[in-house]
Design an enzyme around this catalytic site. Structure first.
Site, PDB file in Angstrom:
ATOM      1  N   ASP A 107      69.285  14.135   8.981  1.00  0.00           N
ATOM      2  CA  ASP A 107      69.806  15.390   8.433  1.00  0.00           C
ATOM      3  C   ASP A 107      70.911  15.139   7.405  1.00  0.00           C
ATOM      4  O   ASP A 107      71.657  14.166   7.509  1.00  0.00           O
ATOM      5  CB  ASP A 107      70.342  16.256   9.594  1.00  0.00           C
ATOM      6  CG  ASP A 107      70.525  17.703   9.176  1.00  0.00           C
ATOM      7  OD1 ASP A 107      69.959  18.103   8.151  1.00  0.00           O
ATOM      8  OD2 ASP A 107      71.249  18.425   9.884  1.00  0.00           O
ATOM      9  N   ASN A 122      61.284  24.557   9.069  1.00  0.00           N
ATOM     10  CA  ASN A 122      61.581  24.225   7.666  1.00  0.00           C
ATOM     11  C   ASN A 122      60.699  24.987   6.660  1.00  0.00           C
ATOM     12  O   ASN A 122      60.997  25.024   5.469  1.00  0.00           O
ATOM     13  CB  ASN A 122      61.466  22.707   7.414  1.00  0.00           C
ATOM     14  CG  ASN A 122      62.608  21.913   8.020  1.00  0.00           C
ATOM     15  OD1 ASN A 122      62.445  20.782   8.457  1.00  0.00           O
ATOM     16  ND2 ASN A 122      63.796  22.498   8.030  1.00  0.00           N
TER      17      ASN A 122
HETATM   18  C1  IPE Z   1      66.265  19.359  11.415  1.00  0.00           C
HETATM   19  O1  IPE Z   1      67.128  19.549  10.354  1.00  0.00           O
HETATM   20  C2  IPE Z   1      64.881  19.081  10.905  1.00  0.00           C
HETATM   21  C3  IPE Z   1      64.719  17.826  10.196  1.00  0.00           C
HETATM   22  C4  IPE Z   1      65.607  16.900  10.043  1.00  0.00           C
HETATM   23  C5  IPE Z   1      63.405  17.603   9.660  1.00  0.00           C
HETATM   24  P1  IPE Z   1      67.455  21.019   9.792  1.00  0.00           P
HETATM   25  O2  IPE Z   1      68.413  20.854   8.694  1.00  0.00           O
HETATM   26  O3  IPE Z   1      66.192  21.728   9.471  1.00  0.00           O
HETATM   27  O4  IPE Z   1      68.092  21.721  11.063  1.00  0.00           O
HETATM   28  P2  IPE Z   1      69.146  22.905  11.162  1.00  0.00           P
HETATM   29  O5  IPE Z   1      68.646  24.008  10.277  1.00  0.00           O
HETATM   30  O6  IPE Z   1      70.462  22.378  10.701  1.00  0.00           O
HETATM   31  O7  IPE Z   1      69.155  23.252  12.613  1.00  0.00           O
HETATM   32  C1  IPE Z   2      67.141  16.841   6.242  1.00  0.00           C
HETATM   33  O1  IPE Z   2      68.094  17.184   5.296  1.00  0.00           O
HETATM   34  C2  IPE Z   2      65.745  16.799   5.667  1.00  0.00           C
HETATM   35  C3  IPE Z   2      64.874  17.912   6.098  1.00  0.00           C
HETATM   36  C4  IPE Z   2      65.188  18.853   6.930  1.00  0.00           C
HETATM   37  C5  IPE Z   2      63.560  17.931   5.527  1.00  0.00           C
HETATM   38  P1  IPE Z   2      68.388  18.697   4.927  1.00  0.00           P
HETATM   39  O2  IPE Z   2      67.444  19.101   3.845  1.00  0.00           O
HETATM   40  O3  IPE Z   2      68.333  19.548   6.140  1.00  0.00           O
HETATM   41  O4  IPE Z   2      69.844  18.603   4.366  1.00  0.00           O
HETATM   42  P2  IPE Z   2      71.052  19.586   4.671  1.00  0.00           P
HETATM   43  O5  IPE Z   2      71.185  19.677   6.156  1.00  0.00           O
HETATM   44  O6  IPE Z   2      70.698  20.907   4.052  1.00  0.00           O
HETATM   45  O7  IPE Z   2      72.232  18.948   4.036  1.00  0.00           O
HETATM   46 MG    MG Z   3      69.732  20.064   7.503  1.00  0.00          MG
END
Ligand code: IPE
Ligand code: IPE
Ligand code: MG
Length: 267
Positions: free
Chosen positions: A32, A80
């Site tokens: 993340d 997502n």
């Molecule tokens: C969790 O991260 C999903 C992945 C890393 C693929 P998110 O960024 O989607 O989760 P939330 O929204 O912070 O819970």
């Molecule tokens: C994790 O990084 C990757 C996916 C969830 C696909 P994020 O895209 O959630 O990055 P942040 O949390 O918005 O910084």
């Molecule tokens: Mg994220």
């Protein structure tokens, strides 16, 4: 010198202080922070996702070198899809491109790759690349890499419940036979032991619908580092932290001078 001090001395080779006999067999990672990493640098979020791929490559190598056997990473959750279409399309396209580019090396490294999640809504092109990558590497025994795409822990549990209900309605099993073992055998991770360690980067302290069943007794390590800045050093820090945990599984550890009953304190 304290362990903390050794760890924070960045020049130290952390692999030297890792207990090779206590390496987790299965590590799960919520990768993340890609978007925040890019935004902080004044770059579009897509840069963060691109950089995140290189980090994943480094962590696969590091975990394999350390002696882990299974790495399960969260790449795209069922939630997502709620992101802007442009970002969703970019991510799905990135999975195809990276997989095409890297699959030969993955195979040479004797890594078996498996995609976990509901793959039905993915494009035909991506589904084909996934299918050929899985079949190319299916006999590799060194290391298993599970990539969770369109994965949700609740959806997985519902899927298992449906399959068991169907088997029961067909008379293949009795409702009284449903137990944890049978449930495990229908999970998308069936055949692997549960992760001993869950790592989440970017400081968020939640599970976000990841491996809800399998993480029941995993040790959780939260790293404040954003995924594109994560690296082997940070990964080894997580392993060292894991090795310092006292895994009690609901039991107790016998400490010197510990007693259960004492007449002075009886009620
Ligand atoms: C969790 O991260 C999903 C992945 C890393 C693929 P998110 O960024 O989607 O989760 P939330 O929204 O912070 O819970
Ligand atoms: C994790 O990084 C990757 C996916 C969830 C696909 P994020 O895209 O959630 O990055 P942040 O949390 O918005 O910084
Ligand atoms: Mg994220």
């Amino acid at each position: 010198m304290s362990l903390e001090k050794i760890i924070f001395e960045k020049n130290n080779d952390l692999s030297k202080i890792i207990d090779k006999k206590k390496v987790p067999e299965h590590v799960a990672i919520i990768m993340d922070g890609n978007g925040r990493w890019a935004t902080k640098k004044g770059l579009p979020r897509s840069y963060g996702h691109n950089k995140g791929v290189n980090v994943l490559k480094e962590i696969i190598k590091a975990s394999k070198k350390l002696g882990c056997r299974v790495l399960t990473v969260y790449a795209f959750s069922t939630e997502n899809w709620s992101r802007p279409k442009k970002e969703v399309d970019f991510l799905l396209d990135l999975f195809s491109k990276v997989l095409k580019r890297e699959i030969e090396e993955i195979h040479q490294e004797l890594i078996k790759i498996k995609f976990i999640g509901d793959l039905t809504p993915l494009t035909e092109n991506l589904k084909e690349i996934i299918c050929s990558s899985e079949s190319l590497t299916k006999h590799n025994k060194n290391f298993l890499l599970n990539i969770c795409v369109n994965y949700g822990g609740r959806q997985e549990i519902v899927k298992v419940a449906k399959e068991l209900a169907l088997k029961s309605s067909l008379g293949e099993i009795k409702p009284s036979e449903v137990n944890e073992e049978l449930f495990n055998s229908e999970l998308l991770t069936q055949g692997s032991k549960d992760p001993e360690l869950l790592i989440r980067t970017s400081g968020e302290k939640r599970i976000s619908n990841f491996l809800l069943w399998q993480l029941a007794y995993s040790e959780i390590y939260i790293s404040d580092v954003l995924w594109p800045d994560f690296n082997e050093f940070e990964f080894l820090k997580a392993i060292i932290d894991y090795q310092s945990r006292n895994r009690r599984f609901g039991g107790i550890e016998s400490l010197p001078n510990e007693s259960f009953e004492d007449s002075r304190y009886s009620s």
